[in-house]
Design an enzyme around this catalytic site. Structure first.
Site, mmCIF file in Angstrom:
data_model
loop_
_atom_site.group_PDB
_atom_site.id
_atom_site.type_symbol
_atom_site.label_atom_id
_atom_site.label_comp_id
_atom_site.label_asym_id
_atom_site.label_seq_id
_atom_site.Cartn_x
_atom_site.Cartn_y
_atom_site.Cartn_z
ATOM 1 N N HIS A 189 35.899 46.510 31.902
ATOM 2 C CA HIS A 189 36.335 46.572 30.271
ATOM 3 C C HIS A 189 37.262 47.728 30.235
ATOM 4 O O HIS A 189 38.362 47.626 29.464
ATOM 5 C CB HIS A 189 35.363 46.977 29.165
ATOM 6 C CG HIS A 189 34.809 45.832 28.799
ATOM 7 N ND1 HIS A 189 35.539 44.802 28.221
ATOM 8 C CD2 HIS A 189 33.544 45.279 28.621
ATOM 9 C CE1 HIS A 189 34.707 43.931 27.723
ATOM 10 N NE2 HIS A 189 33.459 44.044 28.080
ATOM 11 N N GLU A 431 48.746 25.528 40.795
ATOM 12 C CA GLU A 431 48.210 26.975 41.439
ATOM 13 C C GLU A 431 47.154 26.383 42.376
ATOM 14 O O GLU A 431 46.391 27.206 42.748
ATOM 15 C CB GLU A 431 47.391 27.705 40.060
ATOM 16 C CG GLU A 431 46.545 26.691 39.260
ATOM 17 C CD GLU A 431 46.066 27.460 38.080
ATOM 18 O OE1 GLU A 431 46.121 28.594 38.108
ATOM 19 O OE2 GLU A 431 45.499 26.983 36.981
ATOM 20 N N CYS A 502 53.817 31.835 35.750
ATOM 21 C CA CYS A 502 53.361 32.462 35.027
ATOM 22 C C CYS A 502 52.237 33.532 35.801
ATOM 23 O O CYS A 502 51.533 34.273 34.905
ATOM 24 C CB CYS A 502 52.565 31.727 33.831
ATOM 25 S SG CYS A 502 51.640 30.845 34.448
HETATM 26 C C1 PEP Z 1 47.350 31.972 38.001
HETATM 27 O O1 PEP Z 1 46.397 31.409 38.558
HETATM 28 O O2 PEP Z 1 48.468 32.307 38.554
HETATM 29 C C2 PEP Z 1 47.476 32.112 36.322
HETATM 30 C C3 PEP Z 1 48.444 32.450 35.793
HETATM 31 O O3 PEP Z 1 46.097 31.845 35.845
HETATM 32 P P1 PEP Z 1 44.920 32.869 35.750
HETATM 33 O O4 PEP Z 1 45.419 34.032 36.099
HETATM 34 O O5 PEP Z 1 44.656 32.815 34.417
HETATM 35 O O6 PEP Z 1 44.136 32.132 36.737
HETATM 36 MG MG MG Z 2 45.129 30.549 37.518
#
Ligand code: PEP
Ligand code: MG
Length: 571
Positions: A189, A431, A502
């Site tokens: 946290h 991913e 992302c």
């Molecule tokens: C990723 O895997 O790059 C992603 C953006 O998703 P998360 O970090 O939520 O797994």
């Molecule tokens: Mg991810």
């Protein structure tokens, strides 16, 4: 002193060493039934006092708590009133004749051991919450709790064993500029709160911090995981320069924030924000995001007792989409499992949770949960700026099934005459290596790709993204990862679909020119990182970036790639 880099940024300030009165075991054996009744009563009162403390923090309007912080406090009240914890403590007092302090120390110790023994970084870090409420009860039992939090001076760097979740909320943070702690991990946290407050933090430094005294001059280098106490003049000057540069690049620059991101030869790039709730939209807009490239919906599902209803979800998505004022918002369906468990969902214990029952696999298995979420997203799409995105797709059948279920959700809304965007764009995260390698197939069936480098990197390199021991192997500059990224971008462009990124790699300033050169059209990241990335885009030439990319793709190891990109960026 070296610790775990938990939140980036550089801070230079003076130390405040946060000490806690440690309540220790007494070894008392209760003699009479009266003693037992008295200790049980003391325990019940201490729990009630602890709940009251938290309620006081919650109702103190000046704290200005955000939704995440409220959730942490609610989770603590829930733990404090947990029947198993109560039963175990009272049983120890009754059957083993221990006094309340000793009973609490032992029961909390057992709970912490159970959590720490779990095979999951997130759950291991939750042991901090149990410890936190245990300390609170103990402090109330021994009347040693400070009722008024310390007053920090201007530019304070807090040094502590750990900043417990409730400390982080109760302390007046207005003059705190960084944290350094002896214990704590990347997903604790403290790390989450430090990031949400945009404060640099280095955690898990161990006993090395013992030397620090109040008012010592401290430098915290959040990105490198370094804490420097009483630096010599040379070191101080070096960091003062870095500090100025960091703040120039990252501070709120209205003219830069409102200008579009565009290379010097005129290629427009979309800069988007990653958000987890409508609250994050304020920062996103302030830092000039052109929309939301990733709305992680898990937050709504966590820290509660049951799945959110369709209406609750609708409110959550709709308020973010509304705040975006017409800018696009990509809502990702749930990505639970792996590092994001749900207490009430009772996910089976797995040997390899990251390779197991998670994300779209759960959604496709539990159509009831999936349809509810899709209907809520569709209803929010009535604003016409919402896009839907599926996480963790590894094969084309999964995508097809997900799209079929989306169609079924649409049909249900049509039948109930509920408005939604019939042409809602549908995209997928890429991913997994399997999806990346077959990007050509996927590109023909979705409206957009969003490259999730966080998972892509761990799956491609077989390196757990949360395992500190092998963190050096987690390397997005590995040519294998870079080849996959380039291939996905090429395929997206070939089939004329939009492609964004992302994962965290999108916010790495060293990677910006390379990604531009690969043809990436959209970068999505935490809002605070946007100005620095925009500045790099605005200062670089697309044609030159393509040449840099070609050069990088001919290299066979990440060190040469990083050295080359570093040399290019300082030219
Ligand atoms: C990723 O895997 O790059 C992603 C953006 O998703 P998360 O970090 O939520 O797994
Ligand atoms: Mg991810």
């Amino acid at each position: 002193m070296k610790g775990i880099s938990a939140s980036p940024g550089i801070a230079i300030g003076s130390a405040y060493v946060l000490t806690k009165n440690k309540v220790t075991s007494t070894g008392t054996v209760l003699k009479s039934e009266d003693d037992i009744a008295r200790e049980m009563d003391k325990f019940n009162k201490a729990v009630q006092a602890s709940v009251d403390d938290i309620e006081r923090v919650k109702s103190n309007a000046s704290q200005n708590l955000n939704e995440d912080e409220m959730d942490v406090l609610d989770a603590h009240i829930e733990l404090l009133t947990d029947p198993q914890l109560h039963g175990d403590v009272l049983e120890k007092i009754r059957a083993e004749r221990k006094n309340a302090v000793d009973a609490v120390i032992q029961v909390i110790g057992q709970f912490i051991r159970v959590f720490k023994g779990m095979n999951d970084a997130y759950l291991i870090d939750r042991a901090a919450d149990i410890k936190d409420i245990g300390n609170r009860i103990l402090e109330n039992l021994s009347n040693s709790r400070e009722k008024t939090p310390p007053k920090f001076k201007f530019n304070t760097i807090v040094i502590a064993d750990e900043i417990s979740p409730s400390d982080a909320i109760a302390l007046d943070m207005t003059t705190v500029i960084a944290f350094a702690t002896r214990i704590g991990g990347k997903t604790s946290h403290t790390a989450i709160l430090a990031k949400s407050k945009n404060l640099p933090a280095v955690l898990g430094c161990g006993a090395a911090l013992d030397e620090i005294r109040n008012d010592d001059v401290i430098i915290v280098d959040g990105a490198k995981g370094l804490v420097i106490a009483n630096p010599d003049e040379k070191c101080f000057e070096e960091y003062a320069a870095k500090f100025r540069q960091y703040h120039q690049e990252n501070s709120f620059m209205p003219s830069l924030n409102s200008a579009p991101a565009q290379t010097t030869d005129g290629i427009k790039i979309k800069l988007m924000a990653n958000i987890s709730s409508a609250d994050d939209m304020d920062d996103a807009l302030m830092y000039g995001a052109e929309g939301v490239g990733l709305f992680r919906t898990e937050l709504l599902f966590m820290n509660r007792n049951s799945f959110p209803t369709e209406d609750e979800q609708f409110q959550f998505y709709y308020s973010a989409a509304l705040k975006a004022r017409g800018k696009p918002v990509v809502i990702r369906t749930i990505d639970i499992g792996g590092d994001k468990p749900l207490d009430y969902f009772h996910l089976p214990k797995e040997e390899n949770p990251f390779l197991g029952y998670r994300a779209i696999r759960i959604s496709l298995d539990r159509k009831d949960i999936f349809v509810t979420q899709l209907k809520a997203i569709l209803r929010a799409s009535a604003l016409r700026n919402v896009k839907a995105m599926f996480p963790m797709i590894s094969g084309i059948q999964e995508l097809r099934l997900a799209k079929q279920i989306l169609e079924a959700a649409k049909q249900q809304l049509r039948e109930s005459k509920v408005d939604f965007d019939e042409r809602i764009p549908v995209g997928m995260m890429i991913e997994t290596p399997s999806a990346a390698i077959t990007a050509d197939l996927f590109a023909q069936e979705v409206d957009f790709f969003s490259i999730g480098t966080n998972d892509l990197c761990q799956y491609t390199l077989a390196v757990d993204r949360g395992n500190e021991k092998i963190k050096d192997l987690y390397d997005p500059y590995n040519p294998a990862v870079l080849r996959l990224i380039r291939y996905m971008i090429e395929q997206a462009r070939k089939y004329h679909i939009h492609v964004g990124m992302c994962g965290e790699f999108a916010s790495d300033p060293l990677a910006t020119v390379l990604l531009l050169g690969m043809g990436l059209e959209e970068f999505s990241m935490s809002a605070v990182s946007l100005p620095a990335i925009k500045k790099i885009i605005n200062e670089n030439d697309y044609e030159k970036a393509k040449m840099i990319c070609e050069q990088v793709m001919s290299m066979d190891n990440s060190k040469s790639i990083i050295d080359y990109l570093t040399a290019c960026s300082s030219k």
